[in-house]
Scaffold this active site. Sequence first.
Site, PDB file in Angstrom:
ATOM      1  N   ASN A   5      50.285   7.648  65.779  1.00 44.96           N
ATOM      2  CA  ASN A   5      48.499   7.817  66.228  1.00 44.96           C
ATOM      3  C   ASN A   5      49.145   7.734  67.870  1.00 44.96           C
ATOM      4  O   ASN A   5      48.721   6.964  67.873  1.00 44.96           O
ATOM      5  CB  ASN A   5      47.970   6.725  65.805  1.00 44.96           C
ATOM      6  N   TRP A   6      49.540   9.254  68.167  1.00 45.68           N
ATOM      7  CA  TRP A   6      49.442   9.275  69.364  1.00 45.68           C
ATOM      8  C   TRP A   6      48.880   9.912  70.482  1.00 45.68           C
ATOM      9  O   TRP A   6      48.260  10.017  71.428  1.00 45.68           O
ATOM     10  CB  TRP A   6      50.671  10.971  69.739  1.00 45.68           C
ATOM     11  N   LYS A   7      47.308   9.976  69.757  1.00 47.70           N
ATOM     12  CA  LYS A   7      45.917  10.046  70.697  1.00 47.70           C
ATOM     13  C   LYS A   7      46.265  11.475  71.347  1.00 47.70           C
ATOM     14  O   LYS A   7      46.650  12.515  70.897  1.00 47.70           O
ATOM     15  CB  LYS A   7      45.652   8.511  71.512  1.00 47.70           C
ATOM     16  N   HIS A  16      38.411   7.033  63.367  1.00 53.87           N
ATOM     17  CA  HIS A  16      39.346   6.068  63.935  1.00 53.87           C
ATOM     18  C   HIS A  16      38.159   4.923  65.365  1.00 53.87           C
ATOM     19  O   HIS A  16      36.791   6.161  65.387  1.00 53.87           O
ATOM     20  CB  HIS A  16      39.915   6.918  64.791  1.00 53.87           C
ATOM     21  N   GLU A  34      38.033   5.120  68.507  1.00 56.49           N
ATOM     22  CA  GLU A  34      38.028   5.913  69.737  1.00 56.49           C
ATOM     23  C   GLU A  34      37.065   6.317  69.414  1.00 56.49           C
ATOM     24  O   GLU A  34      35.892   7.210  70.223  1.00 56.49           O
ATOM     25  CB  GLU A  34      38.826   5.923  70.342  1.00 56.49           C
ATOM     26  N   GLU A  81      41.132  -1.782  61.566  1.00 59.23           N
ATOM     27  CA  GLU A  81      41.513  -1.582  63.400  1.00 59.23           C
ATOM     28  C   GLU A  81      41.278  -2.810  63.331  1.00 59.23           C
ATOM     29  O   GLU A  81      39.431  -2.079  64.077  1.00 59.23           O
ATOM     30  CB  GLU A  81      41.659  -0.497  63.380  1.00 59.23           C
ATOM     31  N   GLY A  84      45.145  -1.861  71.143  1.00 62.58           N
ATOM     32  CA  GLY A  84      45.522  -1.211  73.250  1.00 62.58           C
ATOM     33  C   GLY A  84      45.505  -2.440  74.177  1.00 62.58           C
ATOM     34  O   GLY A  84      45.599  -1.965  74.831  1.00 62.58           O
ATOM     35  N   SER A  94      47.828  -2.551  68.121  1.00 61.07           N
ATOM     36  CA  SER A  94      49.006  -3.303  69.086  1.00 61.07           C
ATOM     37  C   SER A  94      49.298  -3.551  68.205  1.00 61.07           C
ATOM     38  O   SER A  94      50.963  -4.747  68.794  1.00 61.07           O
ATOM     39  CB  SER A  94      48.010  -4.601  69.407  1.00 61.07           C
ATOM     40  N   GLY A 125      50.140   2.634  67.451  1.00 60.41           N
ATOM     41  CA  GLY A 125      49.451   4.164  68.309  1.00 60.41           C
ATOM     42  C   GLY A 125      50.561   3.761  69.571  1.00 60.41           C
ATOM     43  O   GLY A 125      50.976   4.323  69.177  1.00 60.41           O
ATOM     44  N   GLY A 126      49.341   2.973  70.952  1.00 60.80           N
ATOM     45  CA  GLY A 126      50.587   3.355  71.698  1.00 60.80           C
ATOM     46  C   GLY A 126      52.089   3.491  71.621  1.00 60.80           C
ATOM     47  O   GLY A 126      52.491   4.103  72.060  1.00 60.80           O
TER      48      GLY A 126
HETATM   49  P1  PGA Z   1      47.502   0.574  69.572  1.00 62.05           P
HETATM   50  O1  PGA Z   1      46.317   1.624  68.627  1.00 62.05           O
HETATM   51  O2  PGA Z   1      48.716   0.244  68.525  1.00 62.05           O
HETATM   52  O3  PGA Z   1      47.934   1.472  71.307  1.00 62.05           O
HETATM   53  O4  PGA Z   1      46.254  -0.813  69.817  1.00 62.05           O
HETATM   54  C1  PGA Z   1      46.537   1.960  67.103  1.00 62.05           C
HETATM   55  C2  PGA Z   1      45.482   2.491  66.753  1.00 62.05           C
HETATM   56  O5  PGA Z   1      44.667   2.919  67.501  1.00 62.05           O
HETATM   57  O6  PGA Z   1      45.450   3.555  65.743  1.00 62.05           O
END
Ligand code: PGA
Length: 272
Positions: free
Chosen positions: A9-11, A94, A96, A177, A183, A223, A244-245
């Site tokens: 997930n590149w956000k 998600h 967010e 999640e 994050g 994470s 994500g990251g």
């Molecule tokens: P993260 O994000 O790996 O940066 O914690 C995961 C996600 O939000 O899908």
Amino acid sequence: MRIPLVAGNWKMNTSVDEAEKLVLEMLDGLDRLDGVEKVLCPPFVSLVPLSMMLQGSSIKLGAQNMYFEAKGAYTGEISPLMLSGLCEFVILGHSERRWCFGETDEMISKKVKAALANGLKPILCVGERLEENEAGKTEEVINRQVTVALDGVGLNVPGGDIEKAERMSDNLVIAYEPVWAIGTGKAATGEQAAATIEFIRKALAGLWNRDTAEEIRIVYGGSVTGANIAEFASHREIDGALVGGASLKADEFVAIVEQTARIKGRDRTSRR
Ligand code: PGA
């Protein structure tokens, strides 16, 4: 046997140029890895160029969100019709989206149904916040998120082709999640994630039936890195990861997929 899945997930990161560059950096490394479904979820504006770059590869695309209406006066939104044919998956619910943009379980449910009706596979995200976790409310929250999002979703995909046996288990992925792990660099432990995922599977069995619940893939997110993926992948309950990251670093993302393939492949061999 559930096929493991690792999605990046590149956000809201990468320009179109940067997205293309990142794909080029990971393409060969990812493409040669078998036994894991590999999904990249770039920003909307990069879906078209990446879909062309990934043609003929084993890497699939997903969107990070969509609206539930097919078309109309919804400035700034992207519809399932626009996505179908362009990508196979769509991340929905998600945290967010829930916490920065006010998405409710009811809206997410409409999105899940709209995605399925348009041949898109939802990666439905659920997870509790820190205060809910500390108050011992994890199961209550997760149960609500899962059951409201999937309320009224039948076992067969709406509009699905009966001949092709469009089963829910082939079309839905759930990502557990925990919000406190996203994050933050503070991932859940493998045990914590596996226990909640087992609980989600029970909720799915209650909604549908045991066999379907056993077939649906449930991955962990929060994470995940190359250094901790083994802890998650080695649990039978955990079918992969939403990253994500670490998915923005080509070498690290390839390493996450590689370890998942190796660990899950070994599991498969040892159970023959
Ligand atoms: P993260 O994000 O790996 O940066 O914690 C995961 C996600 O939000 O899908």
